[in-house]
Design a protein around this motif. Structure first.
Motif, PDB file in Angstrom:
ATOM      1  N   TYR A 158      76.030   0.778  -0.507  1.00 45.03           N
ATOM      2  CA  TYR A 158      76.450  -0.279   0.429  1.00 45.03           C
ATOM      3  C   TYR A 158      77.421   0.280   1.463  1.00 45.03           C
TER       4      TYR A 158
ATOM      5  N   ILE B  75      75.990 -15.996   5.450  1.00 45.55           N
ATOM      6  CA  ILE B  75      76.512 -15.651   6.771  1.00 45.55           C
ATOM      7  C   ILE B  75      75.432 -15.793   7.849  1.00 45.55           C
TER       8      ILE B  75
ATOM      9  N   THR C   1      79.526 -16.281  -0.516  1.00 40.12           N
ATOM     10  CA  THR C   1      78.085 -16.527  -0.388  1.00 40.12           C
ATOM     11  C   THR C   1      77.451 -16.138  -1.736  1.00 40.12           C
TER      12      THR C   1
ATOM     13  N   VAL D 245      83.413 -13.143   1.784  1.00 39.21           N
ATOM     14  CA  VAL D 245      82.870 -14.436   2.219  1.00 39.21           C
ATOM     15  C   VAL D 245      82.163 -15.013   0.996  1.00 39.21           C
TER      16      VAL D 245
ATOM     17  N   GLY E  84      85.496  -9.420   5.545  1.00 42.55           N
ATOM     18  CA  GLY E  84      85.979  -9.150   4.197  1.00 42.55           C
ATOM     19  C   GLY E  84      85.179 -10.032   3.246  1.00 42.55           C
TER      20      GLY E  84
ATOM     21  N   ASN F 178      71.536  -9.037  10.048  1.00 47.57           N
ATOM     22  CA  ASN F 178      72.420  -9.577   9.020  1.00 47.57           C
ATOM     23  C   ASN F 178      71.911  -9.374   7.603  1.00 47.57           C
TER      24      ASN F 178
ATOM     25  N   PHE G 192      64.591 -14.768   2.321  1.00 47.84           N
ATOM     26  CA  PHE G 192      63.825 -15.201   1.145  1.00 47.84           C
ATOM     27  C   PHE G 192      64.399 -16.443   0.468  1.00 47.84           C
TER      28      PHE G 192
ATOM     29  N   ASP H 227      59.810  -8.784   5.110  1.00 49.17           N
ATOM     30  CA  ASP H 227      60.698  -8.086   4.170  1.00 49.17           C
ATOM     31  C   ASP H 227      61.377  -6.968   4.967  1.00 49.17           C
ATOM     32  N   MET H 228      62.701  -7.022   5.059  1.00 45.84           N
ATOM     33  CA  MET H 228      63.441  -6.077   5.900  1.00 45.84           C
ATOM     34  C   MET H 228      63.415  -4.637   5.372  1.00 45.84           C
TER      35      MET H 228
ATOM     36  N   THR I 274      68.427 -17.347   5.691  1.00 46.81           N
ATOM     37  CA  THR I 274      68.130 -18.527   4.888  1.00 46.81           C
ATOM     38  C   THR I 274      69.334 -18.960   4.061  1.00 46.81           C
ATOM     39  N   SER I 275      70.412 -18.164   4.086  1.00 46.68           N
ATOM     40  CA  SER I 275      71.627 -18.592   3.370  1.00 46.68           C
ATOM     41  C   SER I 275      72.832 -17.855   3.949  1.00 46.68           C
TER      42      SER I 275
ATOM     43  N   VAL J 127      78.369 -12.680  -2.998  1.00 44.94           N
ATOM     44  CA  VAL J 127      79.697 -12.463  -3.583  1.00 44.94           C
ATOM     45  C   VAL J 127      79.868 -13.269  -4.874  1.00 44.94           C
TER      46      VAL J 127
ATOM     47  N   LYS K 140      76.731   0.602   5.407  1.00 47.80           N
ATOM     48  CA  LYS K 140      77.556  -0.151   6.369  1.00 47.80           C
ATOM     49  C   LYS K 140      78.290   0.794   7.328  1.00 47.80           C
TER      50      LYS K 140
HETATM   51  P1  NAD Z   1      73.300 -13.794   1.071  1.00 49.27           P
HETATM   52  O1  NAD Z   1      72.776 -13.216  -0.193  1.00 49.27           O
HETATM   53  O2  NAD Z   1      73.805 -15.193   1.104  1.00 49.27           O
HETATM   54  O3  NAD Z   1      72.248 -13.674   2.243  1.00 49.27           O
HETATM   55  C1  NAD Z   1      71.465 -12.543   2.416  1.00 49.27           C
HETATM   56  C2  NAD Z   1      70.266 -12.935   3.217  1.00 49.27           C
HETATM   57  O4  NAD Z   1      69.433 -11.783   3.353  1.00 49.27           O
HETATM   58  C3  NAD Z   1      69.422 -14.020   2.552  1.00 49.27           C
HETATM   59  O5  NAD Z   1      68.855 -14.854   3.546  1.00 49.27           O
HETATM   60  C4  NAD Z   1      68.340 -13.199   1.856  1.00 49.27           C
HETATM   61  O6  NAD Z   1      67.151 -13.942   1.611  1.00 49.27           O
HETATM   62  C5  NAD Z   1      68.139 -12.127   2.893  1.00 49.27           C
HETATM   63  N1  NAD Z   1      67.473 -10.939   2.378  1.00 49.27           N
HETATM   64  C6  NAD Z   1      67.782 -10.176   1.286  1.00 49.27           C
HETATM   65  N2  NAD Z   1      66.898  -9.186   1.162  1.00 49.27           N
HETATM   66  C7  NAD Z   1      66.026  -9.306   2.194  1.00 49.27           C
HETATM   67  C8  NAD Z   1      64.883  -8.576   2.614  1.00 49.27           C
HETATM   68  N3  NAD Z   1      64.435  -7.502   1.927  1.00 49.27           N
HETATM   69  N4  NAD Z   1      64.223  -9.003   3.722  1.00 49.27           N
HETATM   70  C9  NAD Z   1      64.638 -10.073   4.397  1.00 49.27           C
HETATM   71  N5  NAD Z   1      65.710 -10.804   4.059  1.00 49.27           N
HETATM   72  C10 NAD Z   1      66.387 -10.415   2.965  1.00 49.27           C
HETATM   73  O7  NAD Z   1      74.430 -12.751   1.526  1.00 49.27           O
HETATM   74  P2  NAD Z   1      75.573 -12.799   2.628  1.00 49.27           P
HETATM   75  O8  NAD Z   1      76.852 -12.603   1.905  1.00 49.27           O
HETATM   76  O9  NAD Z   1      75.417 -13.961   3.553  1.00 49.27           O
HETATM   77  O10 NAD Z   1      75.262 -11.451   3.381  1.00 49.27           O
HETATM   78  C11 NAD Z   1      74.810 -11.376   4.710  1.00 49.27           C
HETATM   79  C12 NAD Z   1      75.290 -10.068   5.322  1.00 49.27           C
HETATM   80  O11 NAD Z   1      76.707 -10.069   5.375  1.00 49.27           O
HETATM   81  C13 NAD Z   1      74.884  -8.836   4.524  1.00 49.27           C
HETATM   82  O12 NAD Z   1      74.508  -7.799   5.408  1.00 49.27           O
HETATM   83  C14 NAD Z   1      76.161  -8.468   3.790  1.00 49.27           C
HETATM   84  O13 NAD Z   1      76.211  -7.117   3.495  1.00 49.27           O
HETATM   85  C15 NAD Z   1      77.187  -8.872   4.830  1.00 49.27           C
HETATM   86  N6  NAD Z   1      78.536  -9.070   4.297  1.00 49.27           N
HETATM   87  C16 NAD Z   1      78.784 -10.015   3.348  1.00 49.27           C
HETATM   88  C17 NAD Z   1      80.087 -10.181   2.870  1.00 49.27           C
HETATM   89  C18 NAD Z   1      80.434 -11.214   1.850  1.00 49.27           C
HETATM   90  O14 NAD Z   1      81.577 -11.203   1.395  1.00 49.27           O
HETATM   91  N7  NAD Z   1      79.559 -12.118   1.481  1.00 49.27           N
HETATM   92  C19 NAD Z   1      81.110  -9.383   3.366  1.00 49.27           C
HETATM   93  C20 NAD Z   1      80.819  -8.428   4.328  1.00 49.27           C
HETATM   94  C21 NAD Z   1      79.523  -8.287   4.788  1.00 49.27           C
END
Ligand code: NAD
Length: 256
Positions: free
Chosen positions: A151, A16, A186, A184, A182, A86, A36, A59-60, A13-14, A189, A155
């Motif tokens: 985390y 990556i 969002t 991103v 690295g 993801n 969510f 809910d994951m 929903t948001s 972050v 990972k």
């Molecule tokens: P984000 O917070 O924008 O998105 C996370 C998503 O997961 C959202 O859609 C949220 O609603 C959902 N979510 C959270 N808890 C949940 C649950 N219990 N059940 C179902 N959905 C759930 O974050 P993001 O930065 O886009 O992260 C996405 C993935 O990328 C994550 O696994 C994160 O660890 C990984 N990641 C992010 C970065 C970064 O810099 N942003 C870097 C490396 C890896």
């Protein structure tokens, strides 16, 4: 390229996840969204690309809800051909202060959920002799950072799960690979930028520069769009023999 395929992207929903869902939709894949965040907005963004879109609010952290989501996706579209694990959360604290409840939640959402979706998706992929499992890990699947024990542990676990899943299916048309971003920019972050700005009395721009400068030599964020294109590559015929890699897109973070 992905017409008549169905992709399920957890946490889409948001950030990556939404970026990857849109990149796969641009290739013609029907999409199952989860997460969510702003559900209706995410659905509209994907539907605008001319594909069918479904949503499941599982809910994951809850295996029974994950199972219900996988069943609903199969009922709606026949089967899940592309699974993108993801969904993820973060919490920052030293090991001795790490709240037990946050440790359990991060391991459940960032690691165990990928095991559950994968075990439930594999039988249909194996029967079709085609499938793509893409795990969104992180540079933190390859290296550590202080204050991020749960985390980093989760990972690293995702990278291990990726390798084993790839090996167990290596003689089939089912591949499994990990993407290791690295920084991103969002919501996940931005919270860390905000915390840095508050703790050090910095502006948003100063805190962002400090965050990038500590880790990322390119001084640039990777974008969800760039990560989406890497996911598209993993789904392409050119990637038929890419199996069990942990591919970083990290501005040089892990080259140091
Ligand atoms: P984000 O917070 O924008 O998105 C996370 C998503 O997961 C959202 O859609 C949220 O609603 C959902 N979510 C959270 N808890 C949940 C649950 N219990 N059940 C179902 N959905 C759930 O974050 P993001 O930065 O886009 O992260 C996405 C993935 O990328 C994550 O696994 C994160 O660890 C990984 N990641 C992010 C970065 C970064 O810099 N942003 C870097 C490396 C890896």
């Amino acid at each position: 390229m992905l017409k008549n395929k169905t992709a399920l992207v957890t946490g889409s929903t948001s950030g990556i996840g939404l970026g990857i869902a849109k990149a796969l939709a641009r290739q013609g894949a029907n999409i199952v969204l989860n997460g969510f965040g702003e559900v209706e907005a995410a659905k509209a963004e994907v539907a605008a690309l001319g594909v069918k879109v479904a949503y499941h609010g599982a809910d994951m952290s809850q295996p029974a809800e994950i199972e219900a989501m996988m069943q609903a996706a199969a009922a709606e579209f026949g089967q899940v051909d592309i699974l993108v694990n993801n969904a993820g959360i973060q919490h920052v604290a030293s090991v001795q202060d790490f709240p037990l409840e946050r440790w359990d939640a991060i391991i459940a959402i960032n690691l165990s959920s990928a095991f559950h979706t994968t075990r439930l998706a594999l039988p249909a992929m194996q029967a079709a002799n085609w499938g793509r499992i893409i795990n969104v890990a992180s540079v933190h699947g390859l290296v550590g950072s202080a204050q991020k024990s749960a985390y980093v542990a989760a990972k690293h676990g995702v990278v291990g799960l990726t390798k084993v899943t790839a090996l167990e299916n290596a003689t089939t048309g089912v591949t499994c690979n990990a993407i290791c971003p690295g920084w991103v920019l969002t919501p996940l972050v931005q919270k860390q930028v905000d915390a840095k700005a508050a703790a050090l009395g910095l502006s948003n721009a100063e805190a962002t520069k400090l965050l990038l400068g500590e880790k990322e030599p390119s001084m640039q964020f990777t974008t969800p769009e760039e990560l989406g294109e890497l996911a598209v590559f993993f789904c392409s015929p050119a990637a038929n023999n890419v199996r069990g890699v942990a591919w970083n897109m990290d501005g040089g973070w892990t080259a140091q």
